[in-house]
Design a protein around this motif. Structure first.
Motif, short mmCIF file in Angstrom:
data_model
loop_
_atom_site.label_atom_id
_atom_site.label_comp_id
_atom_site.label_asym_id
_atom_site.label_seq_id
_atom_site.Cartn_x
_atom_site.Cartn_y
_atom_site.Cartn_z
N GLN A 148 16.44 -1.95 -14.41
CA GLN A 148 16.27 -2.84 -13.26
C GLN A 148 15.65 -2.09 -12.06
OE1 GLN A 148 19.90 -4.96 -12.34
NE2 GLN A 148 20.40 -5.22 -14.54
N PRO A 149 14.51 -1.44 -12.26
CA PRO A 149 13.90 -0.69 -11.15
C PRO A 149 13.32 -1.63 -10.09
CG PRO A 149 12.43 -0.73 -13.04
CD PRO A 149 13.71 -1.37 -13.50
N SER A 150 13.42 -1.22 -8.85
CA SER A 150 12.81 -1.98 -7.74
C SER A 150 12.47 -1.02 -6.62
CB SER A 150 13.76 -3.08 -7.24
OG SER A 150 14.95 -2.52 -6.70
N TRP A 151 11.50 -1.44 -5.79
CA TRP A 151 11.01 -0.60 -4.70
C TRP A 151 11.07 -1.39 -3.39
CZ3 TRP A 151 9.44 4.36 -6.09
CH2 TRP A 151 9.23 4.57 -7.45
N GLN A 152 11.44 -0.70 -2.32
CA GLN A 152 11.49 -1.32 -1.00
C GLN A 152 10.88 -0.38 0.04
OE1 GLN A 152 15.52 -2.48 -0.10
NE2 GLN A 152 15.65 -3.93 -1.81
N TYR A 153 10.26 -0.99 1.03
CA TYR A 153 9.64 -0.22 2.11
C TYR A 153 10.43 -0.42 3.39
CZ TYR A 153 6.48 0.42 6.10
OH TYR A 153 5.95 0.76 7.31
N TYR A 154 10.63 0.67 4.12
CA TYR A 154 11.32 0.61 5.41
C TYR A 154 10.54 1.44 6.43
CZ TYR A 154 15.38 -1.04 2.76
OH TYR A 154 16.21 -1.75 1.94
N ARG A 155 10.59 0.98 7.66
CA ARG A 155 10.07 1.79 8.76
C ARG A 155 11.24 2.11 9.68
NH1 ARG A 155 5.13 -0.24 12.32
NH2 ARG A 155 4.14 -0.04 10.29
N ALA A 156 11.52 3.40 9.81
CA ALA A 156 12.64 3.83 10.64
C ALA A 156 12.32 3.62 12.12
CB ALA A 156 12.96 5.29 10.36
N PRO A 157 13.35 3.53 12.98
CA PRO A 157 13.11 3.33 14.42
C PRO A 157 12.23 4.42 15.04
CG PRO A 157 15.41 2.92 13.89
CD PRO A 157 14.79 3.48 12.65
N ASP A 158 12.28 5.64 14.47
CA ASP A 158 11.46 6.73 15.01
C ASP A 158 10.03 6.71 14.47
OD1 ASP A 158 12.00 7.42 12.45
OD2 ASP A 158 12.94 9.35 12.89
N ASP B 61 0.83 -1.20 0.00
CA ASP B 61 0.00 0.00 0.00
C ASP B 61 0.87 1.25 0.00
OD1 ASP B 61 -2.44 -1.37 0.07
OD2 ASP B 61 -2.37 -1.57 2.25
N ILE B 62 1.90 1.25 0.84
CA ILE B 62 2.74 2.44 0.99
C ILE B 62 3.63 2.63 -0.23
CG2 ILE B 62 4.54 3.50 2.42
CD1 ILE B 62 3.31 1.98 4.81
N VAL B 63 4.17 1.54 -0.77
CA VAL B 63 4.97 1.64 -1.99
C VAL B 63 4.12 2.17 -3.14
CG1 VAL B 63 6.14 0.28 -3.77
CG2 VAL B 63 6.70 -0.08 -1.37
N ASN B 64 2.89 1.68 -3.26
CA ASN B 64 2.02 2.13 -4.35
C ASN B 64 1.61 3.59 -4.19
OD1 ASN B 64 2.00 -0.24 -5.86
ND2 ASN B 64 0.33 -1.13 -4.66
N THR B 65 1.61 4.08 -2.95
CA THR B 65 1.34 5.50 -2.73
C THR B 65 2.40 6.34 -3.43
OG1 THR B 65 0.26 5.09 -0.61
CG2 THR B 65 1.10 7.31 -0.98
N VAL B 66 3.66 5.89 -3.34
CA VAL B 66 4.74 6.61 -4.00
C VAL B 66 4.68 6.38 -5.52
CG1 VAL B 66 7.25 6.82 -4.22
CG2 VAL B 66 6.22 6.47 -1.97
N ARG B 67 4.51 5.14 -5.94
CA ARG B 67 4.51 4.83 -7.37
C ARG B 67 3.39 5.57 -8.10
NH1 ARG B 67 3.30 0.31 -9.11
NH2 ARG B 67 4.68 0.26 -10.93
N ASN B 68 2.23 5.69 -7.46
CA ASN B 68 1.09 6.35 -8.10
C ASN B 68 1.08 7.85 -7.87
OD1 ASN B 68 0.15 3.82 -8.96
ND2 ASN B 68 -1.00 3.52 -7.07
N GLY B 69 1.96 8.33 -7.00
CA GLY B 69 2.01 9.76 -6.70
C GLY B 69 2.86 10.53 -7.69
N SER B 70 3.01 11.82 -7.42
CA SER B 70 3.81 12.67 -8.30
C SER B 70 4.61 13.66 -7.46
CB SER B 70 2.92 13.42 -9.29
OG SER B 70 1.98 14.23 -8.59
N LEU B 71 5.69 14.15 -8.04
CA LEU B 71 6.50 15.16 -7.37
C LEU B 71 5.89 16.54 -7.59
CD1 LEU B 71 10.08 13.87 -8.29
CD2 LEU B 71 8.91 13.66 -6.09
N TYR B 72 6.18 17.44 -6.66
CA TYR B 72 5.57 18.77 -6.69
C TYR B 72 5.90 19.50 -7.99
CZ TYR B 72 4.55 23.60 -5.40
OH TYR B 72 4.05 24.88 -5.38
N ASN B 73 7.14 19.36 -8.46
CA ASN B 73 7.56 20.07 -9.67
C ASN B 73 7.05 19.42 -10.96
OD1 ASN B 73 8.87 21.75 -7.98
ND2 ASN B 73 10.95 21.18 -8.55
N TYR B 74 6.57 18.17 -10.85
CA TYR B 74 6.13 17.44 -12.04
C TYR B 74 4.77 16.77 -11.75
CZ TYR B 74 11.17 17.94 -12.39
OH TYR B 74 12.44 18.45 -12.38
#
Length: 307
Positions: free
Chosen positions: A219-229, A191-204
Motif C-alpha cells: 500500500q505505498p503512497s506519496w505525499q508532498y508537504y511544504r514546511a513553514p520555513d 513534480d516534486i514527488v516525481n523528483t523523489v520517485r525517479n531519484g536514487s539514494l547515495y548508497n544505492y
C-alpha cells in the motif's frame, strides 16, 4: 461598417455609434477583404452583428477551442504570448502561496486551469472584435506609408493578413518552452514527488527510490508537504511485510531546483528512529549484493572459493 447613419468623411468616428471610420466604408471593406482573405464573409457577418451590441461580442468557437493556436493562425502573436505568460504568472502565484496541487495526468495547477477556461470563454466571445481591431491597426500602418502603387498595396495587405500555418508551429513551440520553464521554476506537488520517485539514494545509485519502495512495501503512497520555513518534503507511507503489520513513514528533504534528495526522518509505527535504523531498513529494501562478492565459478579451488 457603422450604424448606417451619414457621417462626416473628415471624422474618425461615427457620432451616433462611435464606430471607427476610415476613408469611407467601401474603401475600408475592400482593404479588410484583402487582409482577412477567404474567410472575410464569415467575419463580415460577425462584425456587422457586433455593431448591434454594446459590448461588441459574437461567438467564435474556433478561437475558444484552439485559443493560442487560433491567435497564431491569425497572426496575433502578442496576444497569444500574453495568454501564455498569464498562465505562467498564475502558476507562480499558486506556487508561492502554496496552492501548487497538480491535477492528475495533466499535472496542471487548478488556478491556472481555471484561468485558461475563463480566458477561452472570453476569447470565444470577443475574438472576432479582437481580430477586427488587429486588422484595422495593421491596415492603418500600411496606409500611413503612403504607398502609391495599388498593386503593391494590395500585395502588402494580403501578406500582412491572411493565415499563418507557421504561426501555429511557433506558438506550439513557445507553449512547450514556457510550460517547461513554468514546471522548472514553479513545480507542482507531482513534480516534486516525481523528483523523489525517479531519484536514487547515495548508497544505492543504480536503483530508483520509487520502483524499489513500491515493490518492497505494501500500500505505498506519496505525499508532498511544504514546511513553514519553506522546506519542501516528500513523505512516503507504506507497510512492511512480516509477522506484524508495521507502518513505515519516511520523509525526504527535496531541493527541486538542484535535484537533490536527502533522507530526513524515519518513523516505524509512529516512533521516530535513529539514522542506523534507516540504513538497516534500506539494506532490506534494496537487498543489494556487492558485485565483487558474487561467485562467478571462475575461481574454483581458489582460497576465496574455499572460504
Amino acid at each position: 461598417m457603422n450604424c448606417g447613419k451619414p457621417c462626416d468623411r473628415a471624422s474618425l468616428n461615427c457620432e451616433q455609434c462611435r464606430q471607427q471610420l476610415y476613408e469611407g466604408e467601401q474603401e475600408l471593406e475592400r482593404e479588410l477583404r484583402l487582409f482577412v482573405g477567404k474567410q472575410y464573409p464569415f467575419y463580415k457577418r460577425k462584425w456587422e452583428r457586433e455593431q448591434t451590441r454594446k459590448l461588441k461580442w459574437s461567438w467564435n468557437g474556433w478561437a475558444a477551442f484552439f485559443n493560442v493556436l487560433w491567435l497564431g493562425y491569425r497572426g496575433m502573436y502578442r496576444t497569444a504570448l500574453l495568454f501564455l505568460f498569464m498562465v505562467v504568472i498564475m502558476n507562480a502565484v499558486s506556487y508561492y502561496i502554496g496552492w501548487n496541487y497538480g491535477l492528475p495526468i495533466i499535472n496542471t495547477m487548478p488556478a491556472a486551469l481555471l484561468l485558461v477556461f475563463v480566458a477561452c470563454i472570453g476569447l470565444g466571445l470577443f475574438a472576432n472584435q479582437l481580430y477586427y481591431q488587429h486588422a484595422i491597426r495593421r491596415i492603418y500602418k500600411l496606409k500611413a506609408k503612403g504607398i502609391a502603387n495599388e498593386a503593391a498595396e494590395t500585395y502588402l495587405l494580403q501578406t500582412a493578413g491572411g493565415t499563418r500555418k507557421v504561426g501555429i508551429a511557433l506558438l506550439l513551440a513557445a507553449g512547450v518552452v514556457l510550460s517547461s520553464i513554468s514546471h522548472r521554476l514553479f513545480p507542482t506537488d507531482l513534480d516534486i514527488v516525481n523528483t523523489v520517485r525517479n531519484g536514487s539514494l547515495y548508497n544505492y545509485p543504480l536503483y530508483s527510490i520509487g520502483e524499489s519502495f513500491e515493490q518492497y512495501f505494501h500500500q505505498p503512497s506519496w505525499q508532498y508537504y511544504r514546511a513553514p520555513d519553506g522546506l519542501e518534503l516528500v513523505e512516503f507511507h507504506g507497510f512492511k511485510a512480516g509477522t506484524e503489520r508495521t507502518k513505515i513513514v519516511i520523509q525526504f528533504l527535496v531541493d527541486y531546483q538542484l535535484g537533490e534528495i536527502e533522507p530526513y526522518s524515519l518513523e516505524i509505527n509512529g516512533v521516530v528512529q535513529e539514522e542506523a535504523a534507516f540504513y538497516e531498513l534500506m539494506d532490506s529494501v534494496y537487498s543489494v549484493q556487492n558485485p565483487f562478492e558474487l561467485d562467478d565459478d571462475l575461481d574454483k579451488g581458489s582460497e576465496k572459493n574455499a572460504l
